[in-house]
Design a protein around this motif. Structure first.
Motif: not given
Length: 202
Positions: A185-193
């Motif tokens: 599971v990979y992700a990009r999230v608001r406020g981090v990446e």
């Protein structure tokens, strides 16, 4: 929350080498040729690539995807090479924003590439464009990419596109042969990446 069917989603995106376009009636022949070219490579990973589709079946897939796009329940994009002027020349894969939760909003990117066009960075280019669509225009809070842990090519795309590995979920799903698989599971999230939303809004 705005009704999903009222959300404005562009049906066409252009990158340096690709046009990402929502499927439409009449795309079946191009889709069929791309899938037939790629069956051997796709069969280990894609449940829909276990047998050769007919032209009629591929046209039905294109029309169903067109309908779901209009309803905003699944945002499929066909990947086309273009001639430098934006004119589509060859269908080289598929991608899109799937498993949508508009209440967050959250999306999952999936992808496949036509045999003969892998290893050129085309899918990474498409994933970056869809990520920008999700965060910049659709106000995403989270975008995920999931794949069978053994699908090395797929998780390398996620890493090249700047997604963070969050977890390896052990025995999380069945593979196409019916065995148990681990899922990355990979992700990009608001406020981090991705940058935090201005004004504290979603």
């Amino acid at each position: 929350m705005t009704q999903p069917i009222l959300v404005d989603v562009p049906e066409r995106l252009q990158t340096p080498r690709l046009v990402l376009r929502a499927p439409r009636p009449g795309d079946g022949a191009a889709l069929n040729a791309a899938v037939l070219d790629s069956l051997d490579a796709l069969r280990p990973w894609m449940p829909w690539a276990q047998s050769a589709p007919t032209l009629e079946a591929s046209e039905a897939v294109a029309r169903e995807a067109h309908g779901k796009f209009l309803l905003r329940s699944d945002l499929v994009f066909s990947l086309w090479l273009h001639d430098g002027q934006g004119r589509e020349t060859r269908l080289v894969g598929g991608s899109g924003l799937h498993r949508i939760d508009w209440s967050v909003p959250r999306f999952e990117i999936g992808y496949w590439c036509r045999s003969g066009h892998t290893g050129q960075g085309l899918v990474t280019e498409a994933v970056r464009a869809l990520n920008r669509l999700a965060f910049d225009q659709l106000q995403a809070q989270r975008v995920e990419i999931r794949m069978d842990e053994r699908n090395t090519a797929s998780w390398r795309v996620a890493e090249r596109a700047g997604f963070t590995l969050e977890a390896v979920l052990r025995n999380e799903a069945r593979d196409v042969a019916g065995g148990v698989r681990n899922t990355r599971v990979y992700a990009r999230v608001r406020g981090v990446e991705e940058a935090a939303a201005s004004g504290g809004g979603a």
